[in-house]
Write a protein that holds these residues in place. Structure first.
Motif, mmCIF file in Angstrom:
data_model
loop_
_atom_site.group_PDB
_atom_site.id
_atom_site.type_symbol
_atom_site.label_atom_id
_atom_site.label_comp_id
_atom_site.label_asym_id
_atom_site.label_seq_id
_atom_site.Cartn_x
_atom_site.Cartn_y
_atom_site.Cartn_z
ATOM 1 N N LEU A 64 0.864 -1.178 0.000
ATOM 2 C CA LEU A 64 0.000 0.000 0.000
ATOM 3 C C LEU A 64 0.905 1.235 0.000
ATOM 4 C CD1 LEU A 64 -2.702 1.449 0.161
ATOM 5 C CD2 LEU A 64 -2.659 1.152 2.651
ATOM 6 N N ASN A 65 1.037 1.838 -1.174
ATOM 7 C CA ASN A 65 1.860 3.045 -1.338
ATOM 8 C C ASN A 65 3.312 2.825 -0.889
ATOM 9 O OD1 ASN A 65 -0.322 4.524 -2.375
ATOM 10 N ND2 ASN A 65 -0.983 5.149 -0.331
ATOM 11 N N GLU A 66 3.978 1.906 -1.560
ATOM 12 C CA GLU A 66 5.374 1.592 -1.252
ATOM 13 C C GLU A 66 6.281 1.837 -2.461
ATOM 14 O OE1 GLU A 66 6.075 1.180 1.661
ATOM 15 O OE2 GLU A 66 4.554 0.027 2.748
ATOM 16 N N ALA A 67 5.959 2.863 -3.259
ATOM 17 C CA ALA A 67 6.723 3.126 -4.482
ATOM 18 C C ALA A 67 8.209 3.328 -4.198
ATOM 19 C CB ALA A 67 6.150 4.359 -5.180
ATOM 20 N N VAL A 127 0.980 -7.509 -3.985
ATOM 21 C CA VAL A 127 -0.472 -7.374 -3.865
ATOM 22 C C VAL A 127 -0.789 -5.910 -3.601
ATOM 23 C CG1 VAL A 127 -2.553 -8.172 -2.728
ATOM 24 C CG2 VAL A 127 -0.583 -9.711 -2.947
ATOM 25 N N ASP A 128 -1.302 -5.225 -4.614
ATOM 26 C CA ASP A 128 -1.610 -3.807 -4.492
ATOM 27 C C ASP A 128 -2.942 -3.648 -3.775
ATOM 28 O OD1 ASP A 128 -1.432 -1.052 -4.861
ATOM 29 O OD2 ASP A 128 -2.647 -1.157 -6.678
ATOM 30 N N ASN A 129 -2.888 -3.019 -2.592
ATOM 31 C CA ASN A 129 -4.052 -2.903 -1.727
ATOM 32 C C ASN A 129 -4.685 -1.514 -1.805
ATOM 33 O OD1 ASN A 129 -4.780 -3.489 1.797
ATOM 34 N ND2 ASN A 129 -5.879 -4.207 0.007
ATOM 35 N N GLY A 130 -4.680 -0.955 -3.015
ATOM 36 C CA GLY A 130 -5.291 0.355 -3.229
ATOM 37 C C GLY A 130 -4.298 1.496 -3.261
ATOM 38 N N SER A 131 -3.087 1.254 -3.729
ATOM 39 C CA SER A 131 -2.057 2.292 -3.768
ATOM 40 C C SER A 131 -2.436 3.430 -4.702
ATOM 41 C CB SER A 131 -0.725 1.689 -4.228
ATOM 42 O OG SER A 131 -0.271 0.698 -3.343
ATOM 43 N N THR A 132 -1.991 4.636 -4.337
ATOM 44 C CA THR A 132 -2.245 5.819 -5.166
ATOM 45 C C THR A 132 -0.949 6.474 -5.627
ATOM 46 O OG1 THR A 132 -2.383 7.206 -3.177
ATOM 47 C CG2 THR A 132 -4.450 6.292 -4.030
ATOM 48 N N ASP A 133 0.184 5.802 -5.372
ATOM 49 C CA ASP A 133 1.481 6.401 -5.700
ATOM 50 C C ASP A 133 2.188 5.702 -6.861
ATOM 51 O OD1 ASP A 133 2.139 4.007 -4.559
ATOM 52 O OD2 ASP A 133 3.662 4.808 -3.186
#
Length: 239
Positions: free
Chosen positions: A16-19, A38-44
């Motif tokens: 989750l947002n770990e770019a 597993v992308d849990n809703g990232s926005t980055d």
């Protein structure tokens, strides 16, 4: 001696947002293993970065650490499955030894006992919550563990048989509790714990930590887990 071959290990990386952390983490996945981010809703843009670095991306829109972990487990196909945080606090290369111990029959579940490296690696409130949970786990299962570390390895099919149901912060604990109830041999290995990249979504605050503790207390209050085979035997015996 069992040999761990290429394509025999999938590594689940809840994200989750770990770019910022992804390049470091993915560069340390052992050669031949598959990284399941597993992308849990990232926005980055984490998902795009993971794909560009060769990882398989699994989308899990339902928020929750357990939801992300379980989505990765369901997407896995390898004989062995590992879990690792995606924030650069733990080195996935250490999983090679974990999987080797499972493959050779030394253990059924290997957990990384986190050893903080430098100031800020493990905040006081997070350590306090972990200590409390370790003591409750010992009372519940008899396992003398010091940590419920997120770096772990086991056989995929055996894990699926535990029928994990938690989809929040209790998922890692439920895995250990049910493994103990099923008679698994659980082992700890010391691992360096580095200051994470970015802000923690769970233990970065007192509130997040104690919300996690609340979820885990609910797991500990569950009745002892009976494997499916045992349930069948009980059902047959009652007729």
């Amino acid at each position: 001696m069992a040999v761990v071959t290429e394509n025999s290990v999938d590594v689940v990386l809840p994200c989750l947002n770990e770019a910022e952390a992804l390049p470091w983490v993915l560069a340390r996945i052992p050669a031949g293993w598959r990284a399941l981010v597993v992308d849990n809703g990232s926005t980055d843009g984490s998902a795009d970065i993971a794909r560009s670095l060769g990882a398989t991306v699994v989308a899990e829109p339902r928020r929750g650490f357990g939801a992300a972990c379980h989505a990765g487990l369901m997407a896995a196909v390898a004989e062995y499955v590992c879990f690792c945080d995606c924030d650069a606090s733990l080195d996935p290369r250490l999983l090679s030894g974990f999987v080797r111990a499972v493959a050779t029959g030394e253990a059924d579940l290997v957990l990384g006992r986190r050893r903080p490296q430098g100031r800020g690696a493990w905040p006081a409130h997070a350590r306090a919550g972990n200590l409390a949970l370790s003591r409750m786990l010992r009372r519940r299962t008899g396992l003398r563990l010091h940590d419920l570390g997120p770096l772990r390895a086991m056989r995929r099919e055996e894990l699926l048989r535990l029928e994990l149901t938690d989809r929040r912060s209790g998922y890692p604990l439920q895995m250990v509790v049910r493994a103990a109830d099923a008679g698994w041999r659980v082992r700890e290995e010391d691992v360096p714990y580095l200051p994470r990249t970015g802000r923690s979504k769970v233990t970065g605050t007192w509130r997040g930590t104690w919300n996690a503790v609340r979820d885990m207390r609910a797991v500990l209050a569950e009745p002892p887990y009976v494997p499916a085979a045992g349930r069948g035997e009980r059902s047959g015996g009652a007729r």
